[in-house]
Design a protein around this motif. Sequence first.
Motif, short mmCIF file in Angstrom:
data_model
loop_
_atom_site.label_atom_id
_atom_site.label_comp_id
_atom_site.label_asym_id
_atom_site.label_seq_id
_atom_site.Cartn_x
_atom_site.Cartn_y
_atom_site.Cartn_z
N LEU A 1 0.66 -1.07 -0.04
CA LEU A 1 -0.16 0.05 -0.13
C LEU A 1 0.75 1.25 0.01
CD1 LEU A 1 -2.72 -1.22 2.61
CD2 LEU A 1 -3.08 -0.53 0.24
N THR A 2 1.87 1.26 0.71
CA THR A 2 2.79 2.43 0.77
C THR A 2 3.46 2.73 -0.40
OG1 THR A 2 3.14 2.07 3.21
CG2 THR A 2 4.89 3.10 2.08
N ALA A 3 3.87 1.57 -1.13
CA ALA A 3 4.48 1.74 -2.43
C ALA A 3 3.60 2.58 -3.70
CB ALA A 3 4.85 0.13 -3.10
N LEU A 4 2.31 2.53 -3.34
CA LEU A 4 1.30 3.18 -4.17
C LEU A 4 1.42 4.66 -3.86
CD1 LEU A 4 -1.81 0.79 -3.84
CD2 LEU A 4 -0.34 1.01 -5.80
N LEU A 5 1.73 5.10 -2.83
CA LEU A 5 1.91 6.52 -2.70
C LEU A 5 2.95 7.43 -3.57
CD1 LEU A 5 1.59 6.54 1.28
CD2 LEU A 5 -0.16 7.26 -0.55
N ASN A 6 2.71 8.53 -3.91
CA ASN A 6 3.64 9.39 -4.35
C ASN A 6 4.21 10.26 -3.12
OD1 ASN A 6 2.99 9.35 -7.13
ND2 ASN A 6 1.22 10.38 -6.78
N PRO A 7 5.35 10.69 -3.42
CA PRO A 7 6.25 11.29 -2.36
C PRO A 7 5.29 12.35 -1.58
CG PRO A 7 7.85 11.09 -4.08
CD PRO A 7 6.35 10.65 -4.50
N GLY A 8 5.23 12.39 -0.29
CA GLY A 8 4.27 13.23 0.28
C GLY A 8 2.81 12.81 0.46
N GLY A 9 2.55 11.72 -0.01
CA GLY A 9 1.23 11.10 -0.05
C GLY A 9 0.94 10.53 1.33
N VAL A 10 -0.43 10.25 1.72
CA VAL A 10 -0.82 9.78 2.93
C VAL A 10 -1.41 8.56 2.73
CG1 VAL A 10 -2.42 10.38 4.87
CG2 VAL A 10 -0.92 12.14 3.90
N LEU A 11 -1.10 7.58 3.56
CA LEU A 11 -1.94 6.23 3.51
C LEU A 11 -2.87 6.36 5.06
CD1 LEU A 11 -2.31 3.22 2.90
CD2 LEU A 11 -0.37 2.57 4.30
N ALA A 12 -3.94 5.91 4.66
CA ALA A 12 -5.07 6.14 6.03
C ALA A 12 -5.37 4.57 5.97
CB ALA A 12 -6.15 7.02 5.77
N ILE A 13 -5.46 3.69 7.06
CA ILE A 13 -6.00 2.55 6.86
C ILE A 13 -6.90 2.49 8.32
CG2 ILE A 13 -3.99 1.29 5.86
CD1 ILE A 13 -3.50 0.05 8.59
N VAL A 14 -7.96 1.64 8.06
CA VAL A 14 -8.92 1.38 9.22
C VAL A 14 -8.80 0.05 9.59
CG1 VAL A 14 -11.49 1.57 10.04
CG2 VAL A 14 -10.61 2.99 7.95
N GLU A 15 -8.50 -0.12 11.26
CA GLU A 15 -8.22 -1.23 11.58
C GLU A 15 -8.24 -1.17 13.10
OE1 GLU A 15 -7.88 -4.34 10.31
OE2 GLU A 15 -7.47 -4.02 8.34
N GLY A 16 -9.11 -2.01 13.71
CA GLY A 16 -9.49 -2.12 15.24
C GLY A 16 -10.35 -1.03 15.37
N GLY A 17 -10.66 -0.77 16.99
CA GLY A 17 -11.76 0.15 17.18
C GLY A 17 -12.19 -0.60 18.56
N LEU A 18 -13.68 -0.43 18.45
CA LEU A 18 -14.43 -1.25 19.60
C LEU A 18 -15.71 -2.03 19.08
CD1 LEU A 18 -14.51 1.96 22.33
CD2 LEU A 18 -13.21 -0.27 22.20
N PRO A 19 -16.04 -3.07 19.74
CA PRO A 19 -17.16 -3.81 19.57
C PRO A 19 -18.47 -3.06 19.46
CG PRO A 19 -15.71 -5.07 21.15
CD PRO A 19 -15.32 -3.52 20.96
N THR A 20 -19.24 -3.36 18.67
CA THR A 20 -20.57 -2.60 18.39
C THR A 20 -21.19 -2.95 19.55
OG1 THR A 20 -20.36 -2.25 16.12
CG2 THR A 20 -22.54 -2.17 17.05
N ARG A 21 -22.16 -2.13 20.18
CA ARG A 21 -23.26 -2.43 21.04
C ARG A 21 -24.52 -1.81 20.40
NH1 ARG A 21 -20.36 -5.56 22.21
NH2 ARG A 21 -19.20 -5.80 24.36
N CYS A 22 -25.56 -2.50 20.61
CA CYS A 22 -27.00 -1.98 20.11
C CYS A 22 -28.15 -2.52 21.03
CB CYS A 22 -27.17 -2.63 18.57
SG CYS A 22 -27.21 -4.39 18.55
N LEU A 23 -27.85 -3.32 22.03
CA LEU A 23 -28.95 -3.80 22.87
C LEU A 23 -28.64 -3.61 24.32
CD1 LEU A 23 -29.74 -6.89 20.48
CD2 LEU A 23 -31.51 -5.27 21.33
N PRO A 24 -29.68 -3.27 25.40
CA PRO A 24 -29.19 -3.52 26.52
C PRO A 24 -28.61 -4.77 26.99
CG PRO A 24 -31.46 -2.70 26.17
CD PRO A 24 -31.00 -3.44 24.96
N ARG A 25 -27.82 -4.66 28.15
CA ARG A 25 -27.27 -6.03 28.73
C ARG A 25 -28.16 -7.18 29.12
NH1 ARG A 25 -26.42 -8.55 33.44
NH2 ARG A 25 -27.76 -6.84 34.27
N ASP A 26 -29.28 -6.42 29.63
CA ASP A 26 -30.42 -7.24 30.01
C ASP A 26 -31.54 -7.07 29.15
OD1 ASP A 26 -32.38 -8.66 31.09
OD2 ASP A 26 -31.84 -8.55 33.14
N LEU A 27 -32.08 -8.02 28.16
CA LEU A 27 -33.05 -7.73 27.40
C LEU A 27 -34.40 -7.83 27.56
CD1 LEU A 27 -31.31 -9.96 24.38
CD2 LEU A 27 -31.29 -7.60 24.77
#
Length: 275
Positions: free
Chosen positions: A125-151
């Motif tokens: 991916l880095t090899a695709l960049l021109n000099p001065g170019g920026v790489l932005a990758i999305v990896e990680g974060g937090l698991p999704t929550r959508c419901l109460p702990r007790d349903l």
Amino acid sequence: MTDIDWAAMADLLEREAETNFPYVEQALAELSHLTPQRILDIGSGPGVAACQLAAAFPPAEVTAVDGSPELLDRAELRAKRLGVTLRTQVAEFPAGLADLDHADLVWSGQVVHHVGDQQDALHLLTALLNPGGVLAIVEGGLPTRCLPRDLGFGRPGLATRLDAATTDRFNRMRADLPGTVPVVEDWKTLLANTGLTEVRSKTFLIDHPSPLSEPHRQSIRRTLERQRHGFAEDLAPDDLATLDRLLDPKDPAGVDQRQDLFFLSAKTVHYGTKP
């Protein structure tokens, strides 16, 4: 990449991307000082992020790159619907990257972890960049929550058990990838290893409080349907029964009707600049 049928998951991928859309806007705001002439979205899927890149940087030539022609067809339709200019190119990741033209900004959202040698993928991916170019990758974060702990039924804490099943499935996926290489997933260090500078990470919140819009509600339904099918052998019978009730459209306590449904998650984006 893996043998996942991404085209068959097109609806789910697009709904998920639209639900997670706020983090893309926030992540691109971090790059508002850039004036890229050419942008690549590697592993673009149905083009949700690629279209936002085109909207955020209107003078730039934006190309959505994916191994699935069907998903790129969706990206083209989305761009036409939104009135943005988007090119598409079929290329497998990482095998087809060498055939791509260089760019000033390369975006890749949750794609690198599908490659056995993640460090090598970042080098490509880095090899695709021109000099001065920026790489932005999305990896990680937090698991999704959508419901109460007790349903109000079933055993409390279903979300944490779904997290555990997801982690086990992810670990098996990684172990089964061709040429898989164990690596400490310190993304800032992995990016720095490619020669990138000004490496940093930032996490962005996605917060859709209740009551949810129908598209966000349907995104959660599709995710739970996939988990119910995929984790049938990993979850206890009582948890499977709970999922069945959540997915029953006639049940007032199901995801189609309950009013306490929400969406809360976080995505981490890692940035680096090519000297």
